[in-house]
Design a protein around this motif. Structure first.
Motif, PDB file in Angstrom:
ATOM      1  N   GLN A  82      28.445  27.688   7.871  1.00  0.00           N
ATOM      2  CA  GLN A  82      28.782  27.362   6.203  1.00  0.00           C
ATOM      3  C   GLN A  82      30.259  27.549   5.934  1.00  0.00           C
ATOM      4  O   GLN A  82      30.686  27.066   5.061  1.00  0.00           O
ATOM      5  CB  GLN A  82      27.726  28.505   5.588  1.00  0.00           C
ATOM      6  CG  GLN A  82      27.611  28.263   4.103  1.00  0.00           C
ATOM      7  CD  GLN A  82      27.126  27.032   3.580  1.00  0.00           C
ATOM      8  OE1 GLN A  82      26.147  26.716   4.460  1.00  0.00           O
ATOM      9  NE2 GLN A  82      27.615  26.514   2.518  1.00  0.00           N
ATOM     10  N   GLU A  86      32.192  25.162   3.575  1.00  0.00           N
ATOM     11  CA  GLU A  86      33.012  25.649   2.313  1.00  0.00           C
ATOM     12  C   GLU A  86      34.511  25.306   2.400  1.00  0.00           C
ATOM     13  O   GLU A  86      35.053  25.028   1.583  1.00  0.00           O
ATOM     14  CB  GLU A  86      32.827  27.117   2.056  1.00  0.00           C
ATOM     15  CG  GLU A  86      31.369  27.664   1.862  1.00  0.00           C
ATOM     16  CD  GLU A  86      30.795  26.832   0.750  1.00  0.00           C
ATOM     17  OE1 GLU A  86      31.615  26.577  -0.210  1.00  0.00           O
ATOM     18  OE2 GLU A  86      29.671  26.615   0.794  1.00  0.00           O
ATOM     19  N   ARG A  89      34.829  21.470   1.830  1.00  0.00           N
ATOM     20  CA  ARG A  89      34.424  21.324   0.287  1.00  0.00           C
ATOM     21  C   ARG A  89      35.810  21.878  -0.361  1.00  0.00           C
ATOM     22  O   ARG A  89      36.136  21.250  -1.420  1.00  0.00           O
ATOM     23  CB  ARG A  89      33.361  22.169  -0.270  1.00  0.00           C
ATOM     24  CG  ARG A  89      32.632  21.615  -1.392  1.00  0.00           C
ATOM     25  CD  ARG A  89      31.195  22.371  -1.410  1.00  0.00           C
ATOM     26  NE  ARG A  89      30.740  21.920  -2.684  1.00  0.00           N
ATOM     27  CZ  ARG A  89      30.176  22.823  -3.668  1.00  0.00           C
ATOM     28  NH1 ARG A  89      30.680  24.259  -3.649  1.00  0.00           N
ATOM     29  NH2 ARG A  89      29.691  22.348  -4.737  1.00  0.00           N
ATOM     30  N   TYR A 116      26.459  20.696   5.903  1.00  0.00           N
ATOM     31  CA  TYR A 116      26.809  20.324   4.528  1.00  0.00           C
ATOM     32  C   TYR A 116      25.822  19.552   3.812  1.00  0.00           C
ATOM     33  O   TYR A 116      25.426  19.806   2.627  1.00  0.00           O
ATOM     34  CB  TYR A 116      28.064  19.428   4.683  1.00  0.00           C
ATOM     35  CG  TYR A 116      28.885  19.156   3.487  1.00  0.00           C
ATOM     36  CD1 TYR A 116      28.462  19.025   2.182  1.00  0.00           C
ATOM     37  CD2 TYR A 116      30.206  19.394   3.450  1.00  0.00           C
ATOM     38  CE1 TYR A 116      29.057  18.873   1.116  1.00  0.00           C
ATOM     39  CE2 TYR A 116      31.220  19.620   2.549  1.00  0.00           C
ATOM     40  CZ  TYR A 116      30.651  18.953   1.212  1.00  0.00           C
ATOM     41  OH  TYR A 116      31.225  18.992   0.085  1.00  0.00           O
ATOM     42  N   THR A 119      23.141  21.919   2.607  1.00  0.00           N
ATOM     43  CA  THR A 119      23.476  22.731   1.405  1.00  0.00           C
ATOM     44  C   THR A 119      23.713  21.961   0.109  1.00  0.00           C
ATOM     45  O   THR A 119      23.530  22.508  -0.960  1.00  0.00           O
ATOM     46  CB  THR A 119      24.618  23.690   1.804  1.00  0.00           C
ATOM     47  OG1 THR A 119      24.468  24.023   3.033  1.00  0.00           O
ATOM     48  CG2 THR A 119      24.872  24.482   1.183  1.00  0.00           C
ATOM     49  N   TYR A 120      24.557  20.958   0.275  1.00  0.00           N
ATOM     50  CA  TYR A 120      24.948  20.170  -0.931  1.00  0.00           C
ATOM     51  C   TYR A 120      24.427  18.822  -0.787  1.00  0.00           C
ATOM     52  O   TYR A 120      25.324  18.036  -0.678  1.00  0.00           O
ATOM     53  CB  TYR A 120      26.355  20.420  -1.135  1.00  0.00           C
ATOM     54  CG  TYR A 120      26.983  21.752  -1.218  1.00  0.00           C
ATOM     55  CD1 TYR A 120      26.888  22.582  -2.257  1.00  0.00           C
ATOM     56  CD2 TYR A 120      27.794  22.213  -0.201  1.00  0.00           C
ATOM     57  CE1 TYR A 120      27.341  23.879  -2.448  1.00  0.00           C
ATOM     58  CE2 TYR A 120      28.085  23.709  -0.236  1.00  0.00           C
ATOM     59  CZ  TYR A 120      28.034  24.406  -1.138  1.00  0.00           C
ATOM     60  OH  TYR A 120      28.390  25.452  -1.449  1.00  0.00           O
ATOM     61  N   LYS A 122      23.352  16.396  -2.503  1.00  0.00           N
ATOM     62  CA  LYS A 122      24.095  15.405  -3.643  1.00  0.00           C
ATOM     63  C   LYS A 122      25.519  15.076  -3.369  1.00  0.00           C
ATOM     64  O   LYS A 122      25.989  14.107  -4.094  1.00  0.00           O
ATOM     65  CB  LYS A 122      23.810  15.996  -4.990  1.00  0.00           C
ATOM     66  CG  LYS A 122      22.235  16.263  -5.330  1.00  0.00           C
ATOM     67  CD  LYS A 122      22.026  16.866  -6.888  1.00  0.00           C
ATOM     68  CE  LYS A 122      20.722  16.796  -7.337  1.00  0.00           C
ATOM     69  NZ  LYS A 122      20.546  17.484  -8.675  1.00  0.00           N
ATOM     70  N   GLU A 123      26.037  15.536  -2.788  1.00  0.00           N
ATOM     71  CA  GLU A 123      27.578  15.872  -2.622  1.00  0.00           C
ATOM     72  C   GLU A 123      27.809  14.502  -1.469  1.00  0.00           C
ATOM     73  O   GLU A 123      28.968  14.036  -1.251  1.00  0.00           O
ATOM     74  CB  GLU A 123      28.423  16.895  -2.380  1.00  0.00           C
ATOM     75  CG  GLU A 123      28.234  17.579  -3.379  1.00  0.00           C
ATOM     76  CD  GLU A 123      29.170  18.955  -3.360  1.00  0.00           C
ATOM     77  OE1 GLU A 123      29.858  19.153  -2.430  1.00  0.00           O
ATOM     78  OE2 GLU A 123      29.281  19.782  -4.168  1.00  0.00           O
TER      79      GLU A 123
END
Length: 298
Positions: A82, A86, A89, A116, A119-120, A122-123
């Motif tokens: 994680q 970050e 990102r 990734y 966790t995200y 939609k990105e």
């Protein structure tokens, strides 16, 4: 120093959470590909340069040196998956490059890419793995643990210049990279300078020690079924890794471990290229072509 002046030309700095992260952005395509390196890669920006050049014909390509890699600042923070996510990102946000992104991880970065996506989701528009790691391989492997003694010896050799002297006859990693014929003399001088200066950083030490833990957090996790995934696997890895597992008595293969994480075969596929684990050293043209076909839906 002359080599310092040359190294200043390799990428630019972006400050992320108080650390300077070295990054390279090439191409002006509408879609963004993010190249993510394997564990211990001396200079990801230089390492990926031949592939980035070819992808840049159609895409915006971002290559970043993780903390403790290449010309980025080192970090004493724990390198959990994680934390790496970050950092990726945060770098993209500082560059003002908006999602969605196409992640293109090599080796261990396959773990961070899966983190990734979970966790995200939609990105992420898609993922294209270059012989990338998958979590369940850690069920069969030993730790990539670097002992304190080896770490401090490596740092001592870096600081005193003994590392440079020990490499006068050439190192296998650098020799293989140069033998690929994909890098200029300047590229090899720069990567050699960085290799001799920094054997194992604090961030790399933490990353190696947390590999098993990072994988365990994602054991048996499949890729989201709505995100296209292409695994480009090395024929050599399929043979060597699978043989090693068989010798240990495990009924698992490199290919099989990647098939396990596929949740939607309609949009998640495996292809193969001849070559060793660092496929992009010799196969950058073929990787770029397969990536382009996949992104274009061919």
């Amino acid at each position: 120093m002359k080599e310092d002046k040359a190294l200043r030309q390799v990428g630019t700095n972006v400050n992320v959470n108080g650390k300077d992260i070295r990054v390279s952005v090439t191409g002006k395509g509408k879609k963004t590909i993010v190249l993510l390196s394997g564990m211990g890669t001396t200079s990801p920006i230089i390492d990926f340069k031949p592939l980035a050049d070819k992808l840049s014909d159609h895409y915006q390509v971002v290559t970043l040196d993780y903390a403790g890699y290449g010309l980025s600042d080192d970090s004493s923070d724990r390198r959990t998956s994680q934390a790496v996510v970050e950092e990726i990102r945060g770098t993209l946000r500082k560059l003002e490059i908006k999602p969605p992104y196409i992640l293109m991880p090599h080796s261990v970065s396959g773990i961070y890419s899966l983190q990734y996506m979970n966790t995200y989701p939609k990105e992420i528009e898609a993922m294209i793995g270059i012989d990338c790691a998958v979590p369940n391989q850690a069920k069969y492997e030993g730790d990539f643990y670097v002992s304190d003694g080896l770490y401090y010896l490596a740092r001592f050799m870096d600081a005193t210049g003994l590392k440079r002297l020990s490499c006068l006859s050439g190192d296998a990693y650098l020799k293989d990279m140069e033998a690929s014929g994909s890098y200029s003399e300047e590229d090899m001088r720069n990567v050699s300078a960085l290799y001799n200066r920094k054997s194992v950083s604090k961030a790399q030490l933490s990353e190696s020690r947390l590999f098993q833990e990072n994988c365990k957090m994602l054991y048996d996790k499949k890729y989201p079924d709505n995100i296209p995934v292409l695994f480009i696997l090395s024929r050599d890895s399929c043979k060597v890794f699978s043989k090693e597992l068989a010798q240990k008595g495990f009924n698992a293969t490199w290919e099989g471990l990647h098939k396990e994480v596929i949740s939607n075969p309609e949009i998640q596929k495996i292809v193969y290229l001849e070559g060793a684990h660092y496929l992009h050293w010799k196969q950058s043209k073929a990787i770029a072509e397969k990536a382009d076909d996949f992104i274009q839906g061919k």
